[in-house]
Design a protein around this motif. Structure first.
Motif, PDB file in Angstrom:
ATOM      1  N   TYR A  38      -5.892   0.577  -2.469  1.00 46.53           N
ATOM      2  CA  TYR A  38      -5.782   1.719  -1.497  1.00 46.53           C
ATOM      3  C   TYR A  38      -4.569   1.578  -0.623  1.00 46.53           C
ATOM      4  N   VAL A  39      -4.160   0.397  -0.141  1.00 51.07           N
ATOM      5  CA  VAL A  39      -2.780  -0.027   0.328  1.00 51.07           C
ATOM      6  C   VAL A  39      -1.721   0.476  -0.515  1.00 51.07           C
ATOM      7  N   GLY A  65      -0.122  -1.603  10.026  1.00 52.30           N
ATOM      8  CA  GLY A  65       0.930  -2.611   9.832  1.00 52.30           C
ATOM      9  C   GLY A  65       1.727  -2.299   8.373  1.00 52.30           C
ATOM     10  N   SER A  66       0.977  -1.646   7.665  1.00 55.87           N
ATOM     11  CA  SER A  66       1.297  -1.625   6.067  1.00 55.87           C
ATOM     12  C   SER A  66       2.596  -0.897   5.800  1.00 55.87           C
ATOM     13  N   SER A  67       2.829   0.265   6.779  1.00 57.87           N
ATOM     14  CA  SER A  67       3.932   0.838   6.588  1.00 57.87           C
ATOM     15  C   SER A  67       4.937  -0.020   7.067  1.00 57.87           C
ATOM     16  N   ALA A  68       5.319  -0.901   7.893  1.00 61.81           N
ATOM     17  CA  ALA A  68       6.376  -1.873   8.104  1.00 61.81           C
ATOM     18  C   ALA A  68       6.359  -2.841   6.878  1.00 61.81           C
ATOM     19  N   LEU A  69       5.226  -3.157   6.369  1.00 62.56           N
ATOM     20  CA  LEU A  69       5.010  -4.052   5.073  1.00 62.56           C
ATOM     21  C   LEU A  69       6.048  -3.455   4.020  1.00 62.56           C
ATOM     22  N   ASN A  70       5.552  -2.075   3.764  1.00 58.97           N
ATOM     23  CA  ASN A  70       6.435  -1.211   2.867  1.00 58.97           C
ATOM     24  C   ASN A  70       7.775  -1.335   3.015  1.00 58.97           C
ATOM     25  N   ASP A  87     -14.919  -4.104   6.672  1.00 64.59           N
ATOM     26  CA  ASP A  87     -15.634  -3.160   6.132  1.00 64.59           C
ATOM     27  C   ASP A  87     -15.458  -1.801   5.336  1.00 64.59           C
ATOM     28  N   ARG A  88     -14.313  -1.599   5.915  1.00 66.75           N
ATOM     29  CA  ARG A  88     -13.688  -0.152   5.482  1.00 66.75           C
ATOM     30  C   ARG A  88     -12.278  -0.482   4.989  1.00 66.75           C
ATOM     31  N   MET A  89     -12.152   0.078   4.032  1.00 62.07           N
ATOM     32  CA  MET A  89     -10.528   0.348   3.454  1.00 62.07           C
ATOM     33  C   MET A  89      -9.624   0.379   4.375  1.00 62.07           C
ATOM     34  N   SER A  90      -9.823   1.481   5.127  1.00 59.56           N
ATOM     35  CA  SER A  90      -8.759   2.096   6.275  1.00 59.56           C
ATOM     36  C   SER A  90      -8.514   0.929   7.066  1.00 59.56           C
ATOM     37  N   SER A  91      -9.134  -0.043   7.311  1.00 59.64           N
ATOM     38  CA  SER A  91      -8.996  -1.251   8.271  1.00 59.64           C
ATOM     39  C   SER A  91      -7.916  -2.048   7.756  1.00 59.64           C
ATOM     40  N   GLU A 131      -1.725   2.457  -3.144  1.00 57.15           N
ATOM     41  CA  GLU A 131      -1.831   3.969  -3.575  1.00 57.15           C
ATOM     42  C   GLU A 131      -0.591   4.839  -2.536  1.00 57.15           C
ATOM     43  N   ARG A 132      -0.748   4.226  -1.349  1.00 53.35           N
ATOM     44  CA  ARG A 132       0.130   5.008  -0.297  1.00 53.35           C
ATOM     45  C   ARG A 132       1.726   4.811  -0.433  1.00 53.35           C
ATOM     46  N   TYR A 133       1.911   3.504  -0.916  1.00 50.75           N
ATOM     47  CA  TYR A 133       3.280   3.133  -0.787  1.00 50.75           C
ATOM     48  C   TYR A 133       3.838   2.396  -2.301  1.00 50.75           C
ATOM     49  N   PRO A 134       4.265   3.166  -3.252  1.00 51.24           N
ATOM     50  CA  PRO A 134       4.512   2.762  -4.599  1.00 51.24           C
ATOM     51  C   PRO A 134       5.315   1.635  -4.696  1.00 51.24           C
ATOM     52  N   ALA A 135       6.130   1.162  -3.541  1.00 51.67           N
ATOM     53  CA  ALA A 135       6.960   0.056  -3.523  1.00 51.67           C
ATOM     54  C   ALA A 135       6.078  -1.258  -3.699  1.00 51.67           C
ATOM     55  N   LEU A 136       4.771  -1.137  -3.427  1.00 50.92           N
ATOM     56  CA  LEU A 136       3.860  -2.323  -3.138  1.00 50.92           C
ATOM     57  C   LEU A 136       3.104  -2.403  -4.321  1.00 50.92           C
ATOM     58  N   HIS A 137       3.393  -1.514  -5.323  1.00 52.78           N
ATOM     59  CA  HIS A 137       2.516  -1.705  -6.752  1.00 52.78           C
ATOM     60  C   HIS A 137       2.564  -2.970  -7.260  1.00 52.78           C
ATOM     61  N   GLY A 138       1.377  -3.700  -7.467  1.00 50.44           N
ATOM     62  CA  GLY A 138       1.599  -5.003  -8.099  1.00 50.44           C
ATOM     63  C   GLY A 138       2.143  -6.075  -7.228  1.00 50.44           C
TER      64      GLY A 138
END
Length: 396
Positions: free
Chosen positions: A201-202, A232-237, A224-228, A204-211
């Motif tokens: 889920y994460v 912060g994932s944008s900063a991780l990307n 209990d939800r993927m959106s949770s 998919e939004r940021y191709p640099a994070l694939h794998g």
């Protein structure tokens, strides 16, 4: 609201009748026999057989939503004894039905539950009857995937076996469908032993994070939800992209492979800082210097525009981060970089998109977080500039 539940027992079957008529004109009946599991839905005067009841019978801990009894405890009633059914809230009744009626269904649930999930969803969308559905269970797994997605890639069956659903809702199934049709995604996770759905889920939004291995660390919290898992994932990307870019500047072969091999976010940060230090120590100034085009924005007190490549290199050395790698972005006008001196020392990156200025990133030395006061100070300045521009174009 919960439906009214009535249970009718005979010597050979148990029938569960879920009455939703207080909310909608719908009654769902599930008749459980020794080797069959029949679902009927009556709605708006029409009654028809169905593969799925449209709601789960079990919670993820294996207890029933609608009674204190576990359905498998009813006398003379066979239910598949597998906890994997509890992982899926969407089409859960269909899982139970196909496993009750076929040992092949149980085998697929145990060995590749996500493939069975895709197959059940396909059977409902395309109205496969009971005979067709059970015929599919005897097919080669790759042939099933080919029928469902219309294409086949090497490794896609193994890819599906590794995916761990979170709550088993329909949005997770849709995500799996998108992932299995993407050969780059399938290839990126070829060597993973398990893939939590929130990782996909994460990523998919940021191709640099694939794998990226550290996504397992990032997604380890128990939500209990993927959106949770997105905050912060944008900063991780951005950290990922910056680290890869610094590695390339240092002429490190396979820099991306080294980045995504980090096991934790902490390891990624340490790798980033180590490469940045090496880059800044080896950085040479441009001769001649490269001047950037002046941005169409008023200066702000305590915030100084970085006007050239060498000034950007100096900022990176002073602040101990990778801003020196942004020369091309600044030269092309994709980023506008500032040294911030008030309320604290920091480096600021903004963009001008369609005449609107926005903060991309603002960091202290070695990428430490700035205070809320600093963010608000910069944001107030940009808001004032954006307001003036809107007013000017409105009058024009």
């Amino acid at each position: 609201m919960s439906p009214e539940l009535k249970i009718f027992k005979t010597e050979t079957s148990v029938t569960l009748r879920f009455d939703f008529t207080e909310a909608i004109d719908s009654v769902v009946s599930i008749e459980i026999k020794a080797r069959s599991f029949e679902v009927q839905i009556q709605a708006y005067g029409v009654q028809e057989d169905a593969l799925d009841a449209g709601f789960p019978l079990y919670s993820n801990d294996g207890t029933s939503f609608f009674s204190n009894n576990n359905l498998s405890n009813f006398e003379n009633v066979y239910c598949p004894p597998t906890p994997k059914i509890f992982l899926f809230s969407y089409l859960q009744t269909a899982f139970i039905k196909v496993c009750t009626e076929s040992s092949r269904g149980i085998q697929m649930l145990e060995s590749n539950p996500c493939l069975l999930w895709l197959m059940l969803d396909y059977s409902i969308k395309y109205s496969l009857d009971r005979v067709q559905l059970h015929s599919w269970l005897g097919m080669k797994r790759k042939k099933i995937i080919n029928k469902i997605v219309g294409m086949n890639f090497d490794g896609d069956e193994k890819f599906l076996t590794k995916i761990d659903p979170l709550t088993g809702e329909s949005n997770e199934l849709n995500l799996i469908m998108r992932m299995v049709t993407n050969p780059q995604i399938v290839s990126a996770y070829a060597h993973w032993s398990r893939i939590p759905i929130q990782v996909l889920y994460v990523a998919e939004r940021y191709p640099a994070l694939h794998g990226a291995q550290y996504l397992l660390d990032w997604c380890s919290s128990n939500y209990d939800r993927m959106s949770s898992y997105l905050p912060g994932s944008s900063a991780l990307n951005k950290l990922t992209e910056d680290t890869i870019r610094v590695g390339k500047e240092l002429n490190i072969k396979n820099s991306r492979s080294l980045v995504v091999a980090c096991q934790t976010v902490d390891q990624l940060n340490k790798l980033h800082d180590s490469w940045v230090e090496s880059l800044n120590n080896s950085r040479r100034y441009y001769d001649p210097d490269i001047e950037f085009d002046r941005p169409d924005i008023q200066q702000c007190e305590g915030v100084k525009w970085i006007s050239s490549a060498n000034s950007l290199v100096s900022e990176g050395v002073v602040m101990g981060h990778c801003i020196a790698t942004y020369v091309d972005k600044a030269r092309l006008g994709k980023s506008i970089i500032y040294s911030v001196f008030y309320p604290e020392r920091a480096t600021l990156e903004i963009t001008n998109r369609n005449g609107v200025f926005n903060i991309v990133e603002i960091k202290k030395e070695k990428n430490k977080e700035v205070s809320e006061e600093t963010v608000n100070y910069v944001r107030d300045w940009l808001n004032q500039e954006n307001k003036k521009r809107r007013s000017f174009f409105t009058k024009s």
